[in-house]
Design an enzyme around this catalytic site. Structure first.
Site, PDB file in Angstrom:
ATOM      1  CD  GLU A 196       7.061  -5.011   3.621  1.00 40.48           C
ATOM      2  OE1 GLU A 196       8.108  -5.620   3.315  1.00 40.48           O
ATOM      3  OE2 GLU A 196       6.027  -5.584   3.987  1.00 40.48           O
TER       4      GLU A 196
ATOM      5  CD  GLU B 230       2.838  -6.523   0.907  1.00 43.75           C
ATOM      6  OE1 GLU B 230       3.233  -5.437   0.420  1.00 43.75           O
ATOM      7  OE2 GLU B 230       3.593  -7.476   1.115  1.00 43.75           O
TER       8      GLU B 230
HETATM    9  C1  GAL Z   1       6.066  -8.118   1.810  1.00 47.79           C
HETATM   10  C2  GAL Z   1       6.595  -7.248   0.693  1.00 47.79           C
HETATM   11  C3  GAL Z   1       6.198  -7.797  -0.644  1.00 47.79           C
HETATM   12  C4  GAL Z   1       6.515  -9.247  -0.703  1.00 47.79           C
HETATM   13  C5  GAL Z   1       5.810  -9.965   0.389  1.00 47.79           C
HETATM   14  C6  GAL Z   1       6.098 -11.461   0.306  1.00 47.79           C
HETATM   15  O1  GAL Z   1       6.668  -7.846   3.005  1.00 47.79           O
HETATM   16  O2  GAL Z   1       6.120  -5.940   0.789  1.00 47.79           O
HETATM   17  O3  GAL Z   1       6.878  -7.125  -1.659  1.00 47.79           O
HETATM   18  O4  GAL Z   1       7.880  -9.403  -0.566  1.00 47.79           O
HETATM   19  O5  GAL Z   1       6.251  -9.457   1.618  1.00 47.79           O
HETATM   20  O6  GAL Z   1       5.227 -12.187   1.028  1.00 47.79           O
END
Ligand code: GAL
Length: 892
Positions: A501, A583
């Site tokens: 990200e 993710e």
């Molecule tokens: C994502 C990020 C992770 C963590 C997560 C929290 O966007 O890549 O590192 O922050 O959100 O839910």
């Protein structure tokens, strides 16, 4: 010609006088203190950090102490440019800078000359004695002030480590290296008062050459200073020398650091070609004539060689001029290889290549490279294929901390994390968002996980004021090349992720330039594996998106972009690229916390009236709630199944982690884990197990059934099962049989009216009884039950037993809401290393031997004393409860 011959003879004699390579753990007996010496006059700043300098200056002024010991701050106040260590540190990374013209020369002088802690004769006996790996921050105390992102533990500040090293006279003439697997962060190393080098990125593994400063034949003093910035991370970074540290002794002519590359370009069950490249460094002042030969052995499950060599590479001869390195390349074939692959359908068979380097017929170095033989193919329309079989990535993201143990790496703790994940059906790991401990990848190889090995959370554009962006321009090439060279022989690693990200997504073509550079570095170091980057914002038309081989989408399949998600759009516009859910979910819950009413939807954003207990800062464990940009596991499962060209998912997160406690910033640790911080399964574990292990008979009832205050009230019951139907019974009376519909992953009885006693489910698959589960209403808390995960551990000071302490009623039924304060004592040759209960709001010290149960459970982590085998007795006591004990045997 004659001169050359004499030189060669001399080089040979020097080399053969000493034994081959030694790699010695130097984890034991370090001295440690926090803060710089008060009389320090020299600047030991690595580089100028604007915000931190200002903060420290302001703090010093507030203290009325204008003579701050941070010389950078003092200098700034007098408008002089601060002296920084950077020019002395940068040469440490030279081996990882491809363009020789961009490498660094060490300036003259010796920073640290005037610093007492650096001096070999400094008396450090009053400093604390510690063993590595060490995380100074995990001892706390927790702080209530400021944000919760970094875990509310004191990770920022300066730490000094000193070690007296015996270097025998027989080491004269050898090359001596310090290998640090990870130090958080901005490390500077001195040996015998002389600055050797260092490395700023806390997740990198690195080496410094001690040879020029070592004094064989006596005590040498090794000093390491760390300077961990505040506001440097979005999660708990840990602090200190938190991974293993090694002293490596070789001949001046030796296999270089991470000097082997093994590839298997064509894999088949009949024959596999294996290519090997061995980089040999000649650090001597003489030319070297070496012969490099390698044999391959099979490894058993515990990593030991079995049987005779099964293949060998013919010797390759090299003539290496002094001060240079050269590469020996050779190939061989293995007939009927046993392939490495992920369970349950494949097995992680492994081999080791043992490289022997000789000069004039005498062995001068040996180097072992464990590896596995597997093919990985990426098909944009079908997903990931390992050895020809489509493997859906059932993955999780994890940060590096080990809960109550902090960032201090412990192999057993990491293994326990992976064992629980594997039992859930997880087959893939994302090392979010940085290079893991080397042993983590060893475990992944052994257990058969597929790994997305990630490098960075930040590039040029910052996420927090003092994060990696400060050093990106100086160090990204060295960090990325070092990570890939270290990890490229692991069969588990299937993708290099160059970032998570990153904000370069927002700068389109400009961001793409940075991405392309990192992508090119990754391909240059390893042409065999695809690159990816995890994107939560970039769209298919953004030039950033197409820079990598595999499109990693964070929450774009289900979550951040509302139904139907963006997978189809990416697939259509970038048809040549595989898509993965890099993710997913960011589902949130607290183990054992059920909050009513429960949403009727299959996914809901957490909020004041949605899944949150705002008074107690807990989140509903019906496992339907997520971060606003995320979605429940159920919704992610559906989006993955509806888009079968997507290679799979990496759930945020497998385990809870320290820091980033969304949605309650006042807490210490996250709510996103499938497993809580102590290692107790949340209900979500069973939702994933049901979907990821469809052939494993299981059924799980949510919630518990001890609700005296809910008699007569609607209390939904949800069933997570790998079956396709289930019948629910309350006190023997059927509440009906339900069948999962298309894209449904749980069975719901949302109108059950609570009455105590027994709730039972019988699950069916294909019409046949498949699995059952039962929950009973508990009586008053009466007893403590202790269950070690392993009753026998090694007496080596490292191995751990994780003891679950359960509060039960007098019949042994878990009291699911018990919060009794429990006191632990230990007898015998062992120690309590830490305790926890998995409650994200708990500010009790992890070192405490007293701890409240959280929803009936507590964890005690026990370690045996080194070299003192025997029996350890752990006792738990609580007011008004019958005490419990357990015995743990330690063996040598
Ligand atoms: C994502 C990020 C992770 C963590 C997560 C929290 O966007 O890549 O590192 O922050 O959100 O839910």
């Amino acid at each position: 010609m004659i001169r050359f011959a004499i030189i060669l003879l001399f080089a040979t004699l020097t080399a053969t006088a000493s034994p081959p390579r030694e790699r010695i753990s130097i984890n034991e007996n370090w001295r440690f203190t926090k803060g710089d010496p008060t009389n320090n006059t020299a600047s030991l700043l690595y580089d100028v950090r604007q915000q931190q300098t200002i903060r420290r200056l302001a703090e010093a002024e507030a203290d009325g102490n204008s003579s701050t010991n941070d010389s950078g701050a003092s200098r700034e106040s007098t408008n002089q440019p601060p002296a920084v260590l950077k020019p002395w540190i940068l040469p440490t990374g030279n081996d990882f800078i491809k363009d020789p013209s961009r490498r660094f020369a060490r300036p003259g002088g010796n920073p640290g000359d005037g610093v007492t802690y650096v001096q070999p004769d400094f008396d450090d006996s009053s400093w604390r004695q510690i063993n590595l790996p060490h995380d100074w921050a995990i001892e706390g105390p927790f702080t209530h002030s400021g944000g919760g992102g970094m875990g509310r533990l004191p990770s920022d500040g300066i730490g000094w480590y000193r070690k007296h090293l015996d270097i025998p006279a027989t080491d004269a003439g050898k090359s001596l290296f310090l290998d640090v697997d990870g130090a958080m962060s901005y490390a500077t190393v001195w040996l015998n008062g002389q600055l050797v080098g260092g490395w700023p990125y806390g997740y990198a593994s690195w080496r410094v050459d001690l040879t020029p400063y070592a004094k064989p034949g006596g005590q040498n003093v090794l000093v390491i200073r760390l300077d961990n910035p505040p506001n440097s991370s979005r999660w708990y970074p840990g602090a200190g020398i938190y991974r293993n540290v090694w002293l490596v002794k070789t001949q001046p002519v030796h296999v270089a650091q991470w000097g082997t590359t093994l590839t298997t370009p064509e894999v088949s069950l009949q024959r596999t070609a294996v290519n090997l490249k061995v980089t040999v460094a000649n650090d001597s002042k003489l030319a070297a004539n070496v012969s490099v030969a390698t044999e391959i052995f099979a490894l058993n499950t515990s990593g030991q060689k079995t049987g005779p060599a099964i293949a060998n590479f013919l010797p390759t001869n090299l003539q290496i001029p002094p001060g240079t390195s050269d590469v020996a390349s050779s190939s061989t074939t293995i007939t009927n290889p046993k392939l490495w692959g992920p369970p349950p359908t494949q097995y992680p068979n492994r081999y080791v290549a043992v490289t022997t380097m000789s000069q004039a017929g005498k062995v001068v170095d040996t180097f072992e490279t464990p590896f596995g033989i597997r093919s990985v193919n990426i098909d944009p329309d079908k997903g990931v294929f390992v050895n020809g079989e489509r493997i859906e990535l059932k993955g999780v993201c994890n940060h590096h901390d080990l809960g109550a143990l902090g960032a201090a790496f412990n192999e057993r703790a990491a293994q326990r994390q992976l064992e629980l994940l594997q039992a859930m059906g997880c087959n893939a790991l994302r090392t979010s968002h940085n290079s893991p401990a080397p042993e983590f990848l060893e475990l992944a190889d052994q257990m058969g996980f597929l790994v997305m090995d990630e490098a960075f959370d930040v590039w040029v554009r910052q996420k927090t004021p003092l994060d990696f962006h400060l050093i990106f321009s100086d160090w990204h090439e060295q960090d990325l090349r070092a990570q890939i060279r270290r990890d490229r022989n692991h069969p588990s690693v299937i993708f290099w992720s160059i970032g998570n990200e990153v904000s370069e997504q927002f700068t389109f073509a400009n961001g793409a330039v940075v991405a392309k550079e990192l992508d090119a570095i990754a391909h240059d170091e390893d042409p065999t594996r695809p690159t990816t980057t995890a994107m939560n914002w970039a769209q298919p038309t953004n030039p950033f998106t197409a820079t990598v081989d595999v499109i990693g989408l964070n929450y774009q399949g289900a979550g951040i972009r509302q139904a139907p998600g963006r997978y189809p759009e990416f697939h259509e516009q970038l048809p040549g690229k595989l898509i993965i859910g890099s993710e997913t979910a960011s589902a949130l819950s607290s183990r054992g916390e059920y909050i009513f009413p429960v949403t009727g939807s299959n996914s809901a954003a957490v909020g004041p009236d949605s899944g949150e207990d705002r008074a107690r800062h807990q989140v509903n464990a019906y496992e339907l709630y997520s971060a606003p940009f995320g979605s429940s596991p159920d919704r992610v499962f559906a989006s993955q199944e509806k888009n079968p060209y997507v290679g799979g998912e990496f759930v945020w997160t497998g385990w809870d982690y320290l820091g980033e406690p969304t949605p309650f910033d006042t807490s210490r640790s996250s709510y996103s884990g499938i497993i809580d911080l102590a290692g107790f399964k949340k209900d979500r574990f069973y939702l994933y197990q049901a979907h990821w292990r469809p052939d494993f008979p299981m059924a799980h009832i949510v919630p518990h059934w001890t609700w005296p205050e809910r008699a007569g009230q609607v209390t939904p019951v949800h069933i997570f099962t790998s079956g396709d139907e289930a019948e629910l019974f309350l006190n023997g009376k059927s509440l009906g049989r339900k069948t999962k519909g298309p894209f449904e992953y749980r069975l719901r009885w949302d109108d059950v009216v609570y009455q105590p006693d027994t709730l039972k489910v019988i699950a069916y698959k294909n019409g046949k009884a498949w699995a059952t589960d039962e929950v009973k209403t508990a009586g008053k808390p009466a007893r403590l039950k202790l269950e070690p995960d392993r009753g026998t551990i090694d007496a080596d000071g490292k191995d751990l037993s994780f003891v679950t302490v359960t509060v039960t009623d007098k019949h042994g039924v878990t009291a699911p809401r018990a919060d009794n304060r429990i006191h632990f004592t230990i007898e015998g040759p062992g120690a309590i290393v830490a305790t926890d209960n998995g409650d994200p709001t708990s500010f009790e010290s992890f070192q405490s031997h007293d701890r409240k149960a959280f929803n009936g459970l507590c964890l005690v982590i026990v370690r045996g004393e080194p070299r003192r085998p025997g029996k350890i007795k752990l006792t738990a006591r609580a007011d008004g409860l019958e005490a419990g004990t357990t015995l743990i045997k330690t063996i040598e």
